[in-house]
Structures are given as C-alpha cells and as structure tokens.
Design a protein around this motif. Structure first.
Motif, PDB file in Angstrom:
ATOM      1  N   GLU A 126       9.362  66.465 133.927  1.00 11.08           N
ATOM      2  CA  GLU A 126       9.820  66.995 132.642  1.00 11.08           C
ATOM      3  C   GLU A 126       8.712  66.935 131.599  1.00 11.08           C
ATOM      4  N   ILE A 127       7.925  65.886 131.650  1.00  7.30           N
ATOM      5  CA  ILE A 127       6.867  65.736 130.662  1.00  7.30           C
ATOM      6  C   ILE A 127       5.579  66.419 131.104  1.00  7.30           C
ATOM      7  N   GLY A 128       5.446  66.588 132.410  1.00  7.75           N
ATOM      8  CA  GLY A 128       4.217  67.180 132.901  1.00  7.75           C
ATOM      9  C   GLY A 128       3.133  66.148 133.096  1.00  7.75           C
ATOM     10  N   VAL A 129       3.533  65.010 133.618  1.00 11.65           N
ATOM     11  CA  VAL A 129       2.605  63.915 133.797  1.00 11.65           C
ATOM     12  C   VAL A 129       2.893  63.313 135.172  1.00 11.65           C
ATOM     13  N   ASN A 130       2.022  62.483 135.688  1.00 10.85           N
ATOM     14  CA  ASN A 130       2.222  61.936 137.013  1.00 10.85           C
ATOM     15  C   ASN A 130       3.186  60.741 137.002  1.00 10.85           C
TER      16      ASN A 130
END
Lengths: 343, 343
Positions: free
Chosen positions: A16-20
DNA sequence: GCACTTGCGGCAAACGTTTGTGTAAAGCAT
DNA sequence: ATGCTTTACACAAACGTTTGCCGCAAGTGC
C-alpha cells in the motif's frame, strides 16, 4: 461476512505504501528513535498511519517461526482450585500480560508422572520457559530438566538451588510460634502438609525452631502430615487427636487445612479458642468471615507470582538472577485469643 | 550442552530416510490405514521408527502458519481465584488437553473494558476460538464479536442466544424453594448476586417462581444484589437485615456469599439454623467443613467446563451445535435444619 | 579531485510445515 | 503391444515474519 477477510499482513501494508516489507517490519519493531535508523521520518509516519488504520496485528506464529522465540511460558501448579495457587497464577498472568507474554497453565495434582507429562506438552508447544508451582523436594525431575537446558523458575515452593520466588516460610512459622507462646499456649500441634512441599517443611521448621529457642520441644506425635485442603486438614487433625489427645494449639500449614481441623474440633465439642487455638496460613479471604475468625499468616501470593515471572524473563534474557524470599506477616483473629487461665 | 542442539525437523527425518518431507508429513498426520495411501508399508515403518528414535515433535507455530489454525483457545473468566470458575476452567483445560488443544486463561474481573481488551489480546494471539465464563446480559460486546465472525461459546453464564454450557439455575432455585418451604420457612431473603450474571438472575427467578406457585410472594426488599464472594455476601446480608429485619431463611446465589452472610448473622447473634436457615450454591468443598455445615445446590462445574470446550470444537469444526443445560441437585446439611416450632 | 562515512531502504534467504499437483513405475485388461 | 488406472512417491509453492547483506545517493573531510 467480515470473518472471511484474511488478517492484514506486513506485505499488504508494504504494498500500500510502496515500500519493502523489511522496512515495515523494522519500523514497527523499533523504538521511536531507533526507527530513524531504518526509514525517513516521512515513511515512518506513513507506515504508522497505515498500520493503525488497517488494524495490523503481527502474526505471532510466523514471528516465532522466524525468531525461535514463542513469547509463551508454561505454568504448572498442583491445582488451580487451590485459592493460593490461583492467586499466584493471577500474579504470573498479570505480569506476563504486561510484558506481552502469554501463559499456559495446567494442573499436575502433585503427581510426578503428571508433572513430567505436562511439562513435555508445554515444551512441545515451544514455550520459552516454565514456572513450577508444584516443585517436589527430593525428586530428580527438575535437575534433569535444568540439565537439558530448559529454562524455568519456581514459585511458592523452593527446591534444590533452582531459582525461586517464595514466601519466607521459616519466618512465617516463627511468627506463629511467638504469638502462640506469648498467649500462653504450650502444647502445639502441627498440621505439616505434604512432606514433599517446601512450604509445609519450612513452616514446620520455623515453628519448631522458635519453640526450641523458647525451651519448648514439640514431640514427633504432634507433627502430622496431610493434604493442603479441608479434607486433608480434617483427617490430619483427627489423627493427631486420636494419637495424643488435643493440644492447646494447632498450627495448620494452610487455611483450608485449618478449616478442616476446625471441623474436627466442632464434631468433638472442643472449643476454639478456649480449649485450643487454631492458626492457619495464607490469609485466605474466608479466614476473616469464618464463624470463628481465623488467625493466619499473610503471604504475598500475588506478588510471588509477579516476581516469579519477572525472574523467568530475566533468566531468558540471559541475566544472572537470584531467588527472592518475601516476608509474611501475622494476622491475629479470634481463633487464637488467649486461653482463659486454666483452673 | 544438549540445549544448543536444535529440535529435530521433518527435513532431518526425511533426509535420514532418503525421502521427501512431504511424505513424512503425510505419514505422520494420517491414521494407520490412511497412511497407506501415501507410502509403502516399509517406508511408513521406517518413518515411524526414525520419528520415535529421534524424538521428533512437530513445530506448532510452523504448522499454524501453514494451516491457519493455531490449536489455541482463549478463556475469559471473572476471576480464577473464584473456586467455581477455577473448577470450570479445570474442566475446560482437561478436555482441551485430551483434544491436543492448548488454552490461555485470563481474568476480566467482570469489567467490560477488560473483557474487550483481553479478548483482543487473545485474538491477536490467533486463537481459534474463545470461551467466556464472564458473559454479561445486556452488553452488546458478544453480539458484536459474533458479528465479526469470531467463534466462541459461553460457560457458567448464558447470554442472548449464544451457545452455552450452563447449569439449570432456574431449577436450582426451585429446588431450594421446595426444600425451604417444606421445612417451614416462609420469609425468604435472597442474595441475588450481580445483576448482569445470568446465574444469579436465574437462581433468583427459580426460587421466586416456585414460591409464587406455592402462594408465597417474595417482596422486593428481600432480594438484594451483591458480589459473589464472602465480602459481597456479608454486605448484602447486612443491608437486607437493616432494611427489613432478619428473614427466616436466606438463599445466597453462591456458597461464598453464604459464608459472608453467616458472618453477619454471627456478629448479630442470630442463630443458624434456629433463627434463620442458610442455603448456598455450588457445593464448594468448604460447605461441608464449616462449623455449621452449609446446605447448598451442587452444580456440575467441572462437567460444564468440559462440555463448553466440546461445544467449541464442534463449532470450530462447523457443526450445528446446541446449548447444554446441566441439572443441579440439592445437598441438605445442618444450616437449613427445620426451625424449632415457634412458640 | 578523492575516499569515506552515513542515511535510507531493497533483496532474498531463511524458519518448519502442509498440500495441490506432477509423474515414474507397476499392475491390469484388452 | 497399447491404453488405463493405481501405487508411491517427489516437487514446489505457499503461510508471514525477521534479518544479514548489499546498494545507492548525499554529505563529509582532506
């Protein structure tokens, strides 16, 4: 139906955040300041927000699988029906919850085969450590367990030199002796409890020592072993009276045993406290409500449980820990009022 | 040090035999006959042998992760110190162990905020289901939980039409009424317990109904609510006597409350059973040992716990289940002996 | 200009199971 | 011999985390 929606995972948050996921994991598990080592302030904030909004909850079994720590501890007690052990367990559970630890509790009924079997079950559940409230002196079980590298502590009863959180039962016994002697009792009978329990042993040793210090010897037939419950006290008291008549004071190693003893006295028409003083141990709430309110030794049961759990987590952390011995105190009530002068 | 050696895994077993982990897993988890679907007799035997020899134990958290079932159930009780709830929990735990299920138990102290918080903790531990021993009538909490799709059952107290295993408390109340009326008591006071507990409500309803059937009305000032423990009974009984004098019989919804009430009567010099009969509920082991042995209603507490757990596993299996209501019976003792004829 | 730290974050490999699917060999009937 | 089912496994993909390691950019010191 909402029940069908699967719980939210780290991956969902990360996507959702675009992070790992690794970043999310680190941010969640680190303290406020520590988190800055892993992500920018902005990302931290977004992660926190989404976690809260979506109601993320870590999957503990997944985490355990990875970390090899379960956050679980097993508790063995003789019997949860016993008010004393139930209270100790409440202390354990309370402290555990504060630490984010969960506990399994089970009854061993004080039979060694159960202790072994239940412990194995706990271990198969991959508990991080154990708390025993049912230690038997003289049994090799705990030593073997320690040998295997299993981490555990003892509460209520001590044994060998395993780490324990107990009441100073010797002191408790002494307090009773001082009180009874001061109020003119000389022929003291002891309901000593089970021979394998350090509680009964120490309480008995305490009162015997204190009496000897005062020049009074308690003969062997005045010490009788038995269960820590009302029927046990009933039987033990009856046996003592059969064997050598009624003493002028009875010290039961447990309030319930004291109640059982009072049952015997009632049946035989022996008056408390006029003919015989009765003293219990633990200051169960019933003690004060009894038709003849019971003198008793108050022991810090709840605190004992808390300290036991604290000891265990310290042990698991790898700290060097030492046993704690908590002080009891005497609560005088009607059942041990001074005897009318004999004439 | 043996503690350093990691637990044996499926992979180790598989490698030792030269077979795939999946085969080992299936053989271990299948019944004797079913296993033949997955491996030859010879391989099955070898797997079994190595599993036994190496002392393999399944890693439950790994299994849970995969299967999305934890084999865990959460239990909420008002308080484990309460003998009644402790006994019920013993039944739950016993049945759970037989089924290979483990239980977490915790106290809610009957405060709704705790019930919610504790339940969330249990759910975050990924329990498969819950057992509530502290249901409050009129609270929306359980309904909401059911709405969320959480599986649970109730024990001791019933509420709404959630599945429950309880004692037939109405019948218990009726038994008491019949006994008291038959022994000539007419002015009956009731210590009704907490207003949110179906136990107290039903017991009260039972005795009131039976009295009305016999043409006797119990007036409102003879019904007073209070805690289910000794202090609660003490206070409630005192309040009742203040308000309207002493009745000729007191029915306490709980043995401990009865003991508290007897404390009040003793203080006031009111004689049991001559002036007032006292009846309790649950047949606690102390009831028989009290200086004035207590008449009481025996309820199948242990069985209630067992049945509760059985209901839950049935529910989790997806079965259609129905609540069970167990029958109590009356145990008459000295505290309710017939009053001497008034003259 | 260089090398070097520091900040921020991605990659991927575990942890130990369970389970859907694939597949050789063996058995059977034709 | 050909086709067809069984039998008896193997393969690999999950389940959701944690954590060692690598990489890139910007800053720092010289």
């Amino acid at each position: 139906m909402e029940s069908r929606s699967r719980p939210v995972t780290l991956r969902m948050i990360a996507d959702e955040i675009g992070v790992n996921v690794s970043t999310v994991s680190r941010v969640i598990n680190a303290s406020d300041t520590e988190a800055r080592r892993w992500a920018s302030g902005e990302v931290i904030e977004r992660i926190r927000a989404v976690v809260a909004e979506r109601g993320y909850q870590r999957n503990p079994q997944a985490a355990s699988l990875r970390t090899r720590r379960s956050g679980l501890v097993g508790v063995l007690v003789p019997r949860l029906q016993d008010y004393v052990l139930a209270t100790i367990y409440e202390g354990i559970e309370e402290a555990a919850t504060e630490q984010g630890i969960s506990t399994f509790v089970t009854n061993s009924l004080d039979v060694p085969a159960n202790q072994i079997a239940r412990t194995e079950i706990m271990l198969s559940r991959r508990v991080d450590g154990l708390i025993f409230g049912d230690a038997h002196t003289g049994e090799p079980f705990l030593d073997e367990l320690a040998e295997r590298g299993v981490k555990f502590v003892l509460v209520s009863r001590r044994a060998g030199n395993h780490v324990s959180a107990t009441c100073d039962d010797v002191m408790g016994g002494r307090l009773v002796a001082e009180h009874l002697l001061a109020s003119g009792r000389r022929d003291i009978g002891i309901l000593a409890g089970q021979p394998y329990a350090s509680t009964g042993i120490d309480r008995t040793a305490g009162i015997v020592q204190a009496c000897r210090d005062a020049g009074i010897d308690i003969p062997p037939h005045r010490i009788v072993q038995g269960g820590f419950d009302a029927p046990g006290g009933h039987e033990a008291a009856a046996q003592m009276i059969e064997a050598g008549g009624c003493p002028d004071a009875i010290f039961a190693a447990n309030d319930f045993a004291a109640i059982g003893a009072m049952g015997v006295l009632r049946e035989r028409g022996i008056s408390v406290p006029d003919d015989v003083a009765v003293v219990g141990y633990n200051d169960t709430p019933l003690a004060a409500e009894l038709p003849i309110p019971l003198t008793t030794v108050r022991s810090p049961m709840h605190e004992m449980g808390r300290r036991g759990l604290d000891l265990l987590v310290a042990l698991l952390r790898g700290d060097e820990v030492e046993s704690v011995r908590l002080a009891p105190d005497l609560v005088v009530r009607a059942s041990s009022a001074a005897a009318p002068s004999k004439m």
